[in-house]
Write a protein that holds these residues in place. Structure first.
Motif, PDB file in Angstrom:
ATOM      1  N   SER A   1      87.803 107.881 -30.375  1.00  0.00           N
ATOM      2  CA  SER A   1      86.966 107.375 -29.283  1.00  0.00           C
ATOM      3  C   SER A   1      87.129 105.875 -29.121  1.00  0.00           C
ATOM      4  O   SER A   1      87.173 105.351 -28.000  1.00  0.00           O
ATOM      5  CB  SER A   1      85.499 107.719 -29.547  1.00  0.00           C
ATOM      6  OG  SER A   1      85.295 109.112 -29.569  1.00  0.00           O
TER       7      SER A   1
ATOM      8  N   LEU B   1      87.034 112.288 -25.315  1.00  0.00           N
ATOM      9  CA  LEU B   1      87.313 113.217 -24.217  1.00  0.00           C
ATOM     10  C   LEU B   1      88.585 112.858 -23.447  1.00  0.00           C
ATOM     11  O   LEU B   1      88.970 113.588 -22.538  1.00  0.00           O
ATOM     12  CB  LEU B   1      86.138 113.259 -23.243  1.00  0.00           C
ATOM     13  CG  LEU B   1      84.806 113.771 -23.800  1.00  0.00           C
ATOM     14  CD1 LEU B   1      83.754 113.784 -22.700  1.00  0.00           C
ATOM     15  CD2 LEU B   1      84.968 115.162 -24.392  1.00  0.00           C
TER      16      LEU B   1
ATOM     17  N   VAL C   1      78.820 113.415 -31.632  1.00  0.00           N
ATOM     18  CA  VAL C   1      79.539 113.944 -32.799  1.00  0.00           C
ATOM     19  C   VAL C   1      78.737 113.729 -34.074  1.00  0.00           C
ATOM     20  O   VAL C   1      78.559 114.652 -34.888  1.00  0.00           O
ATOM     21  CB  VAL C   1      80.932 113.288 -32.899  1.00  0.00           C
ATOM     22  CG1 VAL C   1      81.558 113.575 -34.254  1.00  0.00           C
ATOM     23  CG2 VAL C   1      81.839 113.797 -31.790  1.00  0.00           C
TER      24      VAL C   1
ATOM     25  N   THR D   1      85.540 109.658 -34.014  1.00  0.00           N
ATOM     26  CA  THR D   1      85.007 108.326 -33.703  1.00  0.00           C
ATOM     27  C   THR D   1      86.130 107.309 -33.576  1.00  0.00           C
ATOM     28  O   THR D   1      86.129 106.464 -32.669  1.00  0.00           O
ATOM     29  CB  THR D   1      84.018 107.894 -34.787  1.00  0.00           C
ATOM     30  OG1 THR D   1      82.964 108.860 -34.899  1.00  0.00           O
ATOM     31  CG2 THR D   1      83.412 106.536 -34.453  1.00  0.00           C
TER      32      THR D   1
ATOM     33  N   ARG E   1      78.973 107.384 -26.361  1.00  0.00           N
ATOM     34  CA  ARG E   1      78.152 108.589 -26.180  1.00  0.00           C
ATOM     35  C   ARG E   1      78.784 109.777 -26.892  1.00  0.00           C
ATOM     36  O   ARG E   1      78.079 110.568 -27.539  1.00  0.00           O
ATOM     37  CB  ARG E   1      77.984 108.893 -24.694  1.00  0.00           C
ATOM     38  CG  ARG E   1      77.144 107.881 -23.938  1.00  0.00           C
ATOM     39  CD  ARG E   1      76.931 108.312 -22.500  1.00  0.00           C
ATOM     40  NE  ARG E   1      76.090 107.371 -21.781  1.00  0.00           N
ATOM     41  CZ  ARG E   1      75.724 107.512 -20.508  1.00  0.00           C
ATOM     42  NH1 ARG E   1      76.148 108.573 -19.828  1.00  0.00           N
ATOM     43  NH2 ARG E   1      74.958 106.613 -19.930  1.00  0.00           N
ATOM     44  N   THR E   2      80.095 109.913 -26.767  1.00  0.00           N
ATOM     45  CA  THR E   2      80.764 111.006 -27.475  1.00  0.00           C
ATOM     46  C   THR E   2      80.652 110.819 -28.975  1.00  0.00           C
ATOM     47  O   THR E   2      80.440 111.787 -29.716  1.00  0.00           O
ATOM     48  CB  THR E   2      82.242 111.076 -27.063  1.00  0.00           C
ATOM     49  OG1 THR E   2      82.875 109.813 -27.327  1.00  0.00           O
ATOM     50  CG2 THR E   2      82.383 111.386 -25.586  1.00  0.00           C
TER      51      THR E   2
ATOM     52  N   LEU F   1      81.515 105.828 -22.036  1.00  0.00           N
ATOM     53  CA  LEU F   1      81.424 107.200 -22.510  1.00  0.00           C
ATOM     54  C   LEU F   1      81.806 107.331 -23.974  1.00  0.00           C
ATOM     55  O   LEU F   1      81.332 108.242 -24.658  1.00  0.00           O
ATOM     56  CB  LEU F   1      82.331 108.096 -21.651  1.00  0.00           C
ATOM     57  CG  LEU F   1      82.336 109.592 -21.981  1.00  0.00           C
ATOM     58  CD1 LEU F   1      80.946 110.193 -21.784  1.00  0.00           C
ATOM     59  CD2 LEU F   1      83.359 110.323 -21.131  1.00  0.00           C
ATOM     60  N   TRP F   2      82.640 106.409 -24.489  1.00  0.00           N
ATOM     61  CA  TRP F   2      83.162 106.594 -25.843  1.00  0.00           C
ATOM     62  C   TRP F   2      82.050 106.601 -26.883  1.00  0.00           C
ATOM     63  O   TRP F   2      82.058 107.414 -27.806  1.00  0.00           O
ATOM     64  CB  TRP F   2      84.194 105.509 -26.151  1.00  0.00           C
ATOM     65  CG  TRP F   2      83.602 104.173 -26.492  1.00  0.00           C
ATOM     66  CD1 TRP F   2      83.321 103.150 -25.633  1.00  0.00           C
ATOM     67  CD2 TRP F   2      83.224 103.725 -27.788  1.00  0.00           C
ATOM     68  NE1 TRP F   2      82.783 102.093 -26.301  1.00  0.00           N
ATOM     69  CE2 TRP F   2      82.717 102.414 -27.643  1.00  0.00           C
ATOM     70  CE3 TRP F   2      83.249 104.289 -29.065  1.00  0.00           C
ATOM     71  CZ2 TRP F   2      82.247 101.663 -28.708  1.00  0.00           C
ATOM     72  CZ3 TRP F   2      82.776 103.546 -30.138  1.00  0.00           C
ATOM     73  CH2 TRP F   2      82.288 102.244 -29.956  1.00  0.00           C
TER      74      TRP F   2
END
Length: 426
Positions: free
Chosen positions: A144, A154, A102, A141, A97-98, A94-95
């Motif tokens: 993340s 998140l 961004v 980033t 993707r976030t 997921l990191w």
């Protein structure tokens, strides 16, 4: 990458618990979880239709029920194991993707500024806004990357129950916005050449200019901290039952633990989002000061926050036994409760929100005197008719001594009900 059949529970699992053997590929965990779920649903529906029972237990209703329950429990444990592996793999990927989302927002901001600059020209405020976005995106980033095993940026928004927290998400959005607004003013202040312009920018940070935004920021952050405290105290006091999810979902922001829409959460997210959008427009119109959120809108956000907090206080409650009766099938004679009979426990709150899965239902226990009886899983088409949130049916074991006996239910998360006294005869 080799994928094993879900029905072979004794097979060796791959690196991600789903049959994947390539080391870092998350697709094996997802495929393994789906196969395990499909195999479990097929087995449950077969048992519900009376198929698949061995001849050794088919002659006895109690023996066949116990055998079916044990088989479904083992299959449900496999599903839960695959689900946890799939959730860990989903969080691990997921990191990036976030981070991608961004930086996509930064590109969108650049394109929007470029389009609106046609005719009006490029200004120092546009440069400051773009630089502030780049700095914010870089910080997110980096966060993340350091929290890549727990969901990236998140990670601070994920609660102890592995769900996205509504209060933390709203507070996090306001914190990021206020930080971005301050960075815009910092960029403009660094590029200002005249004393008058610098004084005007510094005056834009005064409390009188952004009192509404500062008040909202303070309240939503306090709500995030207070809600965590309230939930923790209620869980430890056995007044609230929390079940850990396999992985967080975006729907967690608008629903309760059972996946049903929650009015308190929905209104908090909607009103907070609308106010944040208004503040963003005000910042775009007047980038020389903190957004002057009108007090009327700020009060609406405060009312929404109070409603959300009240909803957190109101949810939950301890499970309770209201009555215990002898279960009677058609044709049976009325009689007192004896050892070997089935008893029907009626009450409320036996199945916590989010514990509708078979792996959670199989952990329910009824204490009859000194004997702990596991609640059998009774499948029907599409689900289970035992246990349910309001009714449990369990047999009275032969080890229970005749006389007055206390009955108590222990839910899947370990919360105990009140004790209810019944009379067991010989």
């Amino acid at each position: 990458m080799a994928v094993q059949e879900a029905g072979q529970s004794g097979a060796v699992l791959g690196a991600h618990g789903g049959g994947c053997t390539c080391g870092d590929c998350p697709h094996g965990a997802r495929a393994g979880h789906r196969r395990a779920v499909a195999a479990f649903l097929l087995k449950r529906d077969e048992f519900a239709a009376g198929q698949g029972l061995p001849a050794a237990v088919a002659h006895s209703a109690s023996a066949s029920r116990q055998w079916v329950s044990e088989e479904l429990t083992q299959s449900a444990e496999l599903v839960a194991e695959r689900g946890r592996a799939e959730g860990d793999a989903w969080l691990a990927r997921l990191w990036w993707r976030t981070a991608t989302v961004v930086w996509a927002l930064v590109v969108a901001l650049l394109l929007g500024q470029a389009l609106t600059a046609i005719g009006a020209g490029w200004t120092a405020a546009r440069t400051a806004g773009l630089l502030a976005a780049v700095v914010t995106a870089g910080a997110l980033t980096a966060a993340s990357w350091f929290h890549r095993a727990r969901g990236g940026a998140l990670a601070p928004l994920i609660g102890e129950d592995n769900r996205l927290s509504t209060s933390r998400a709203v507070a996090g959005a306001w914190v990021l916005f206020v930080a971005f607004a301050v960075l815009v003013l910092v960029g403009r202040l660094a590029a200002a050449s005249g004393h008058a312009e610098r004084d005007a920018l510094i005056a834009g940070l005064e409390l009188g200019r952004g009192a509404g935004v500062v008040t909202v920021l303070a309240v939503v952050c306090a709500i995030a901290v207070l809600v965590r405290r309230v939930v923790g105290v209620r869980v430890l006091g056995q007044r609230l039952q929390k079940v850990r999810a396999h992985r967080p979902r975006a729907a967690d922001l608008l629903t309760d633990d059972a996946g049903r829409g929650s009015f308190a959460d929905i209104q908090y997210v909607v009103i907070g989002g609308v106010a944040l959008l208004f503040a963003a427009v005000r910042l775009g119109r007047r980038p020389d000061q903190l957004p002057d959120l009108p007090w009327g809108l700020a009060v609406v956000v405060l009312i929404s926050a109070a409603t959300y907090l009240a909803g957190k206080y109101a949810e939950g409650g301890r499970p309770v036994i209201l009555s215990v009766v002898r279960a009677r099938e058609a044709g049976d004679l009325d009689a007192p409760i004896r050892t070997g009979d089935d008893i029907e426990i009626r009450g409320a709150g036996f199945v916590p929100p989010g514990a509708q899965g078979a792996d959670r239902l199989s952990r329910m226990v009824v204490r009859i005197g000194a004997v702990h009886v596991h609640v059998p899983l009774v499948p029907v088409a599409g689900g289970f008719n035992n246990p349910t949130d309001a009714v449990l049916t369990v047999p009275v074991p032969a080890d229970v001594e005749p006389g007055r006996v206390e009955v108590q239910v222990v839910t899947a998360v370990g919360v105990e009900t009140n004790r209810y006294v019944i009379d067991v005869t010989e």
